[in-house]
Design an enzyme around this catalytic site. Structure first.
Site, short mmCIF file in Angstrom:
data_model
loop_
_atom_site.label_atom_id
_atom_site.label_comp_id
_atom_site.label_asym_id
_atom_site.label_seq_id
_atom_site.Cartn_x
_atom_site.Cartn_y
_atom_site.Cartn_z
N GLY A 10 0.81 -1.21 0.00
CA GLY A 10 0.00 0.00 0.00
C GLY A 10 0.84 1.25 0.00
N VAL A 13 -0.35 7.79 0.81
CA VAL A 13 0.51 8.74 1.53
C VAL A 13 1.11 8.14 2.80
CG1 VAL A 13 0.56 10.93 2.77
CG2 VAL A 13 -0.66 10.77 0.61
N ARG A 34 -1.17 -2.59 -5.42
CA ARG A 34 -1.96 -3.34 -6.41
C ARG A 34 -1.95 -2.65 -7.78
NH1 ARG A 34 -7.39 -1.39 -6.77
NH2 ARG A 34 -7.81 0.28 -5.27
N ALA A 77 -9.13 0.17 5.60
CA ALA A 77 -9.71 -0.76 6.58
C ALA A 77 -10.95 -1.43 6.00
CB ALA A 77 -10.05 -0.02 7.86
N LYS A 184 -5.80 2.85 19.73
CA LYS A 184 -5.78 3.87 18.67
C LYS A 184 -7.18 4.47 18.48
CE LYS A 184 -4.38 6.31 15.12
NZ LYS A 184 -5.40 6.38 14.10
N HIS A 187 -7.72 6.90 21.20
CA HIS A 187 -6.92 8.08 20.85
C HIS A 187 -7.70 8.98 19.90
CE1 HIS A 187 -4.49 10.12 17.78
NE2 HIS A 187 -3.57 10.33 18.70
N ASN A 188 -8.28 8.38 18.86
CA ASN A 188 -9.02 9.19 17.89
C ASN A 188 -10.27 9.79 18.50
OD1 ASN A 188 -7.06 8.14 16.17
ND2 ASN A 188 -8.48 7.85 14.48
N TYR A 192 -11.18 13.72 18.61
CA TYR A 192 -12.47 14.36 18.29
C TYR A 192 -12.84 15.36 19.38
CZ TYR A 192 -14.22 11.36 14.42
OH TYR A 192 -14.43 10.73 13.22
N HIS A 452 -39.60 -3.26 37.29
CA HIS A 452 -38.19 -3.59 37.11
C HIS A 452 -37.41 -3.67 38.42
CE1 HIS A 452 -38.49 -3.57 32.83
NE2 HIS A 452 -38.87 -2.30 32.77
#
Length: 483
Positions: A10, A13, A34, A77, A184, A187-188, A192, A452
């Site tokens: 791959g 970038v 590819r 992904a 990860k 982390h993202n 945000y 409940h």
């Protein structure tokens, strides 16, 4: 016998920059894409004269690698990862290693680790953060999966990762199966939250205080020399001063609709599954969604009313409060993120080292900041810390800045300026520190309409009771469950 240290699939970038990083640290790299033309252009341009070998089939790539072979996927992904794994398995031998360096959803990595190990191979799912520049110069790397693979990739991963002031690598083994991609993802999610908080501060400065871009640039420059010192504050400073070709600031020409690739949504969904109140990060995700309703918002602005943006107080004082509000909310964002990691570690039986995770985020990644050093210290002092807010340093900081935090949220609401992340952070703080919440009434309501049951303050925990509220319901209660 192959001669390359690692193969990389791959050449977009991130893949291309990571390959350049590896080669610059003394490793020989075989590359495959590819689209064969991509390999040719890379070898003739950036890779010219360097220690790269091109491959035009996966068979050729595998044949070029030293044993145990290490094949790293830097591809989109989802299904593409599964397809390449299926193609690679017949070409590899027991003990060879497949590495997924993309932003894969961690349950997929759990599944893939088990599958690849069943084939006699080893699997690593690693989070990589830092964007294009990080991939080239040193990202934060968060590997997890087959622990037996770690000794074979450790030298490469730590060599190409970012380093902090004392030389420590922003890369350590995270844990089994999907742990690396999970960390990860969190982390993202925090990313945000951080970005949304900065945007809320920007809107208050722009719309309530009437500041121009140059004035805001100066404020962010000053903040970046304080406890808010971070990559995101730094780039915000630079963005606000950046001029378009015609000499005007480009920030005012950018359409106010935000994109997202899914990791924030995954973080919020995982929090719901784990029962963790990830309120700030979830609001940040929703804020991006709301921004995408641009046409609806334009129409609504002509119909729905609200207060005029009018601030009559001391602007310098509100700016000080705004800095405090941003810092306090940032603490909450990380507190929620680390609480989610603790919950998921228990669910998935991962042995996460939270101090190491904070260190991995100190350099290279998008959320890197001085602040993370304090988080590492907190977990080094108490690895069992249940919530970051309870650490001495963060408790003292929240106490110091909460007056300004409250003032900013109140002023924004009085003036009709949305601060969903800052206000969610404050509500979480007030809820977490409340000895008693109104959930007793909520439990009574649930018992009234659905039998409940509830626990009582005058009886031991774990005993459940039902009241026949109407006199017509009888004594039968619903089976116990949480929903």
């Amino acid at each position: 016998m192959g001669t390359s240290d690692i193969g990389l699939i791959g050449l977009a970038v991130m893949g291309e920059n990571l390959a350049m990083n590896m080669e610059s640290k003394g490793f020989s790299v075989s590359v495959y894409n590819r689209t064969p033309e991509r390999v040719d252009s890379f070898l003739k341009d950036r890779a010219k004269g360097k220690n790269f070998t091109g491959a035009y089939t996966l068979e050729e790539l595998v044949s070029q690698l030293k044993k145990p072979r290490k094949v790293m996927l830097m591809i989109k992904a989802g299904r593409p990862v599964d397809l390449v794994i299926e193609e690679l398995i017949p070409l590899l031998e027991p003990g060879d290693i497949i590495i997924d360096g993309g932003n894969s959803y961690f349950p997929d990595t759990v599944r893939r680790t088990a599958y690849v190990e069943d084939q006699g191979l080893l699997y690593i799912g690693t989070g990589i953060s830092g964007g294009e520049e990080g991939a080239l110069k040193g990202p934060s790397i968060m590997p997890g999966g087959s622990e037996a693979a770690w000794p074979f990739v450790k030298e490469i991963f730590q060599a190409v990762s970012a380093k902090v002031e004392d030389g420590s690598h922003c890369c350590e083994w995270v844990g089994a199966d999907g742990a690396g991609h999970f960390v990860k993802m969190v982390h993202n999610g925090i990313e945000y939250g951080d970005m949304q908080l900065i945007c809320e501060a920007y809107q208050i400065m722009k719309d309530l205080l009437g500041m121009d871009n140059q004035a805001m640039h100066q404020v962010f420059a000053e903040w970046n020399e304080s406890e808010l010192d971070s990559y995101l504050i730094e780039i915000t400073r630079d963005i606000l001063a950046y001029k378009d070709e015609d000499g005007t600031e480009i920030i005012d020409k950018i359409l106010d609709t935000a994109g997202q690739k899914g990791t924030g949504r995954w973080t919020a969904a995982t929090a719901l599954e784990e029962g963790e109140p990830l309120t700030l990060i979830t609001e940040a995700v929703y804020s991006r969604s709301l921004s995408s309703f641009k046409d609806e918002r334009v129409e609504a602005s002509k119909i729905l009313t609200g207060p005029r943006h009018e601030f009559t107080g001391d602007k310098s004082i509100l700016l000080k409060h705004l800095k405090d509000a941003l810092f306090a909310s940032k603490i909450i964002s990380y507190a929620q993120g680390f609480s989610l990691m603790r919950a998921a570690a228990k669910s998935h039986q991962w042995k996460l080292n939270y101090g190491d995770i904070a260190l991995m985020w100190r350099g290279g990644c998008i959320i890197r900041s001085v602040f993370l050093g304090d988080i590492k210290k907190a977990f080094d002092k108490n690895p069992e810390l249940s919530n970051l807010m309870l650490a001495d340093y963060f408790q003292a900081q929240l106490d110091r800045v909460q007056t300004g935090w409250r003032e900013v949220c109140a002023e924004a609401m009085r003036n009709g300026i949305p601060v969903p992340a800052m206000s969610a952070a404050l509500s979480y703080y007030d809820g977490y520190r409340s000895e008693r919440l109104p959930a007793n009434l909520l439990q009574a309501q649930r018992d009234y309409f659905g039998a409940h049951t509830y626990e009582r303050v005058d009886r031991p925990r774990g005993e459940f009771f039902h009241t026949n509220w109407t006199g017509e319901g009888g004594v039968t209660s619903s089976s116990g469950y949480n929903a």
